[in-house]
Structures are given as C-alpha cells and as structure tokens.
Motif scaffolding. Structure first.
Motif, PDB file in Angstrom:
ATOM      1  N   ARG A  92       3.241   6.602  -1.168  1.00 21.43           N
ATOM      2  CA  ARG A  92       1.906   6.068  -0.910  1.00 21.43           C
ATOM      3  C   ARG A  92       1.884   4.550  -1.087  1.00 21.43           C
ATOM      4  O   ARG A  92       1.172   3.841  -0.357  1.00 21.43           O
ATOM      5  CB  ARG A  92       0.883   6.740  -1.835  1.00 21.43           C
ATOM      6  CG  ARG A  92       0.715   8.231  -1.548  1.00 21.43           C
ATOM      7  CD  ARG A  92      -0.291   8.877  -2.468  1.00 21.43           C
ATOM      8  NE  ARG A  92      -1.668   8.598  -2.044  1.00 21.43           N
ATOM      9  CZ  ARG A  92      -2.740   9.076  -2.652  1.00 21.43           C
ATOM     10  NH1 ARG A  92      -2.606   9.877  -3.715  1.00 21.43           N
ATOM     11  NH2 ARG A  92      -3.960   8.784  -2.214  1.00 21.43           N
ATOM     12  N   SER A  93       2.660   4.043  -2.031  1.00 14.92           N
ATOM     13  CA  SER A  93       2.779   2.599  -2.203  1.00 14.92           C
ATOM     14  C   SER A  93       3.386   1.960  -0.960  1.00 14.92           C
ATOM     15  O   SER A  93       2.887   0.947  -0.455  1.00 14.92           O
ATOM     16  CB  SER A  93       3.635   2.286  -3.434  1.00 14.92           C
ATOM     17  OG  SER A  93       3.830   0.897  -3.576  1.00 14.92           O
ATOM     18  N   ARG A  94       4.454   2.567  -0.441  1.00 15.25           N
ATOM     19  CA  ARG A  94       5.104   2.034   0.759  1.00 15.25           C
ATOM     20  C   ARG A  94       4.147   2.045   1.955  1.00 15.25           C
ATOM     21  O   ARG A  94       4.118   1.112   2.757  1.00 15.25           O
ATOM     22  CB  ARG A  94       6.362   2.840   1.093  1.00 15.25           C
ATOM     23  CG  ARG A  94       7.460   2.725   0.065  1.00 15.25           C
ATOM     24  CD  ARG A  94       8.690   3.518   0.489  1.00 15.25           C
ATOM     25  NE  ARG A  94       9.592   3.656  -0.645  1.00 15.25           N
ATOM     26  CZ  ARG A  94       9.911   4.815  -1.222  1.00 15.25           C
ATOM     27  NH1 ARG A  94       9.429   5.949  -0.744  1.00 15.25           N
ATOM     28  NH2 ARG A  94      10.726   4.838  -2.254  1.00 15.25           N
ATOM     29  N   ARG A  95       3.381   3.138   2.078  1.00 12.88           N
ATOM     30  CA  ARG A  95       2.463   3.242   3.217  1.00 12.88           C
ATOM     31  C   ARG A  95       1.384   2.162   3.142  1.00 12.88           C
ATOM     32  O   ARG A  95       1.063   1.525   4.158  1.00 12.88           O
ATOM     33  CB  ARG A  95       1.816   4.624   3.255  1.00 12.88           C
ATOM     34  CG  ARG A  95       0.891   4.824   4.444  1.00 12.88           C
ATOM     35  CD  ARG A  95       0.237   6.201   4.455  1.00 12.88           C
ATOM     36  NE  ARG A  95      -0.573   6.379   5.655  1.00 12.88           N
ATOM     37  CZ  ARG A  95      -1.815   5.920   5.791  1.00 12.88           C
ATOM     38  NH1 ARG A  95      -2.396   5.255   4.791  1.00 12.88           N
ATOM     39  NH2 ARG A  95      -2.474   6.115   6.920  1.00 12.88           N
ATOM     40  N   ALA A  96       0.828   1.951   1.964  1.00 14.15           N
ATOM     41  CA  ALA A  96      -0.208   0.927   1.826  1.00 14.15           C
ATOM     42  C   ALA A  96       0.355  -0.457   2.142  1.00 14.15           C
ATOM     43  O   ALA A  96      -0.278  -1.265   2.836  1.00 14.15           O
ATOM     44  CB  ALA A  96      -0.798   0.959   0.413  1.00 14.15           C
ATOM     45  N   PHE A  97       1.561  -0.727   1.642  1.00 11.57           N
ATOM     46  CA  PHE A  97       2.160  -2.035   1.928  1.00 11.57           C
ATOM     47  C   PHE A  97       2.449  -2.195   3.414  1.00 11.57           C
ATOM     48  O   PHE A  97       2.248  -3.281   3.982  1.00 11.57           O
ATOM     49  CB  PHE A  97       3.444  -2.226   1.127  1.00 11.57           C
ATOM     50  CG  PHE A  97       4.085  -3.569   1.375  1.00 11.57           C
ATOM     51  CD1 PHE A  97       3.635  -4.693   0.700  1.00 11.57           C
ATOM     52  CD2 PHE A  97       5.102  -3.717   2.306  1.00 11.57           C
ATOM     53  CE1 PHE A  97       4.197  -5.942   0.943  1.00 11.57           C
ATOM     54  CE2 PHE A  97       5.674  -4.951   2.560  1.00 11.57           C
ATOM     55  CZ  PHE A  97       5.221  -6.064   1.877  1.00 11.57           C
ATOM     56  N   ALA A  98       2.927  -1.140   4.060  1.00 12.79           N
ATOM     57  CA  ALA A  98       3.241  -1.234   5.486  1.00 12.79           C
ATOM     58  C   ALA A  98       2.004  -1.601   6.301  1.00 12.79           C
ATOM     59  O   ALA A  98       2.103  -2.324   7.303  1.00 12.79           O
ATOM     60  CB  ALA A  98       3.824   0.087   5.976  1.00 12.79           C
ATOM     61  N   LEU A  99       0.831  -1.134   5.884  1.00  7.01           N
ATOM     62  CA  LEU A  99      -0.402  -1.498   6.579  1.00  7.01           C
ATOM     63  C   LEU A  99      -0.783  -2.950   6.313  1.00  7.01           C
ATOM     64  O   LEU A  99      -1.338  -3.634   7.186  1.00  7.01           O
ATOM     65  CB  LEU A  99      -1.537  -0.568   6.147  1.00  7.01           C
ATOM     66  CG  LEU A  99      -1.432   0.896   6.589  1.00  7.01           C
ATOM     67  CD1 LEU A  99      -2.546   1.724   5.940  1.00  7.01           C
ATOM     68  CD2 LEU A  99      -1.489   1.008   8.105  1.00  7.01           C
TER      69      LEU A  99
END
Length: 358
Positions: free
Chosen positions: A97-104
């Motif tokens: 979830r951390s990676r997904r938020a950063f990717a956005l």
C-alpha cells in the motif's frame, strides 16, 4: 504476530526518524500511548488509509499539490506502520500500500519520479529516477537502502537534498530488498550494482559522473560499490557497517530483514554471513572522494566499526557528529546538508568538501 512492547526510550529513539521522513506530528503524539508496536502500527495504518483516500480524491478532482502531499503522507505512514513488525502477510500488505500511494504521487513531484525497471539476469530491478532540468549534464547519485528503509520513503526524501544541489538521482530495489525481498538474495549485490551502474552510464553515453550514497546497512553496500565499480567516483556512507560485528546489536525486525535479504532461515545465526559481510575481503576503493558519517552515540555501528572503515579506505573524510545516534537521525538538520554538499561537490570539478564538525 509478535512485536516488541512500546516503551518511552524506544519511542523517543524512533521519534526523530518518524518526524523527519514525514509522519505528521499530530499522529506521532496521538499514538504515543499505544500498548505495543502492533497496536501502534494498526492505528497508524488506519490514518494512512484516510490520507490515501483523501489524496486519491484530490487527484481525481485535479487538486495536484494536495494530491501529492496527501499521497506521500499515506506512503510514509503505511511504511512506518509496519517497520517494527516481524515478516508476515500484514506487513507485506502495508508495504504494498505504501508503494501504491507513492506511485500515484511520483509523477506529481518536482522533478517527477519516473519509474524504471533495470534488467539484471532474470530480474527487473524496480526503481525511480529523478532528473533535474537543464541543458548541461548533471552528476548522478545512486541511493542504497538500509534493512528497514524503503525507496519510496527514506531514499526519496534523501534524494531531495541531492536534487536541490543539482544532481540527478536513481534509487531502486536490489536483490533481496524492497519489492525483491524473498525473491532473490542480496548475495548478488555486487553483480546487481554493476548492472545498475552500467545501465546508468549507458544512458549517459558513458559520460556519467556517478556517486553512491547508502544509509545504515546501505552504507556498507555503498562502500562495496565504491570498491568494486569503476563507474563510482564518490561515495557517502551514513552509519554503515564494516563487518558482521555490529549485526548482533540489530533489533529483531532488522535481523529478520537481514536473514530474508540473504535467503537465510528465520533461526539461522547471523554468523553465517561473516564471509559475505566483510569489507576486509575487498580492495581499497579507487573512488577518490569518500565520506564516512557516524554519530558518536551510535548504538549499532560503534567506534571499532568506524576505525576499520577508515583503515580500509584511508582517503576517506571522516565526520563523527558528537551526540549523534545511529545514522545521526537526531542531527539530520546539520549532517544531511553537509553530506549532500560533499557528494554533489565531489562530482563537480573543484566542488566543495564537507563542512567541519564543531
């Protein structure tokens, strides 16, 4: 799931890190009375989910600045929600979830964080590059993780200082770390870093000025890179280890991360890594500019580790910050500008050296 109980000393030791890398002060204060790290992490994850929801709403509505800020905060909070936990499905889910938020948030940054996937044998090493605007070629800094840090959180924040001083940056997950944890082994670091540096040099038509920065265990890896890669001409080791003597002092989650990174069973003694984690087995780095940064009160990498590093790399500049904890988190306001200046200045002809420590 096992986590250590909360206590005031441990929480205070983590406080500077949490605040510097972007956990909101109000959340830090609100959660300080949680009974243990599991409860603390779950409560922070709930707050991270709200930041992510608000950030995605802002993104859909075209409120770009708010979206970037909220999604970065979500990435930070998801990451720190799990940083005291042992490995498991819940921990892996929070990291994702951390990676997904950063990717956005990544394309909204200035300069944008552009996703890359660097080929290495059967793997694709996932990461990001951030390139400054301008016609003249800028130097590059490759940033390397510690055992419990993430490219989307700590490395991206460290990267800000290099970018502001005129350097491009690259940070990616190497075998055994980040997205590749459990899928490969950090025993392949030397070959993987060579692939990354060669990929970067090729993108620069062989004319790249490349430095490397590593934090904590990543400092050890940065020293390895400076020793083995002909592309590296400057290196910064922040709180790094020389050999395995420091590893028994690692906290439980970090020991767990280390075993997983190197493909060891969960109960394997860290002594098994002695032949692998030992800079004495490597040649003195050819890189002319090396900065070794330590805190005088570092509870992991002690004075003996620092002494061995300096004997191994006699050309290195040593900065021991009085009162500094591990990686000098409590002195970031002073030590980070110093090392950022050193790294970028070292890659520019006639650039400035690090400031004196008083």
């Amino acid at each position: 799931m096992e986590t250590d109980p909360m206590n005031a000393t441990e929480y205070l030791r983590s406080l500077c890190r949490l605040l510097h890398f972007g956990v909101p002060p109000g959340d830090v204060l609100a959660l300080q009375d949680q009974p243990d790290w599991e409860a603390w992490g779950k409560a922070l994850a709930d707050r991270a989910a709200r930041y992510a929801e608000d950030g995605e709403s802002a993104l859909r509505e075209g409120r770009v600045a708010s979206a970037e800020a909220l999604l970065r905060t979500a990435a930070v909070c998801f990451h720190y929600a799990q940083f005291k936990w042992q490995s498991g499905d819940m921990r892996a889910a929070l990291r994702e979830r951390s990676r997904r938020a950063f990717a956005l948030a990544a394309p909204l940054s200035c300069p944008p964080a552009e996703p890359v996937a660097i080929a290495f044998d059967e793997l694709r090493l996932p990461g990001y590059v951030r390139r400054i605007a301008g016609d003249s070629p800028a130097p590059w800094i490759i940033l390397l993780n510690g055992l419990d840090s993430a490219k989307e959180v700590e490395l991206d924040r460290f990267a800000d200082g290099f970018v502001r001083r005129g350097a491009n940056v690259l940070y990616c997950d190497l075998p055994g770390l980040g997205e590749l944890a459990g899928r490969s082994s950090l025993r392949r670091f030397d070959a993987a870093f060579s692939a990354v540096a060669s990929w970067l040099a090729a993108r620069c038509n062989g004319d790249a000025r490349i430095g490397v920065f590593g934090v904590s265990f990543g400092g050890h890896l940065a020293c390895r890179a400076a020793s083995l890669s002909p592309h590296v001409t400057a290196a910064v080791c922040l709180g790094g280890f020389f050999d395995t003597a420091a590893l028994e002092r690692l906290p439980g989650p970090a020991r767990d991360n280390l075993r997983r990174a190197y493909g060891l069973p969960v109960d394997a003694p860290l002594e098994e890594l002695r032949p692998t984690i030992d800079l004495a087995r490597l040649p003195t780095p050819a890189a002319p500019r090396i900065l070794i940064v330590h805190g005088s009160d570092d509870h992991l990498a002690d004075a003996a580790q620092v002494e061995r590093l300096c004997r191994w790399a006699p050309q290195a500049t040593l900065r021991v910050w009085p009162g500094g904890e591990h990686v000098c988190t409590n002195l970031f306001a002073r030590c980070l500008p110093d090392l950022w200046d050193f790294a970028v200045g070292s890659l520019r002809a006639g650039g400035p050296a690090a400031a004196s420590v008083a």
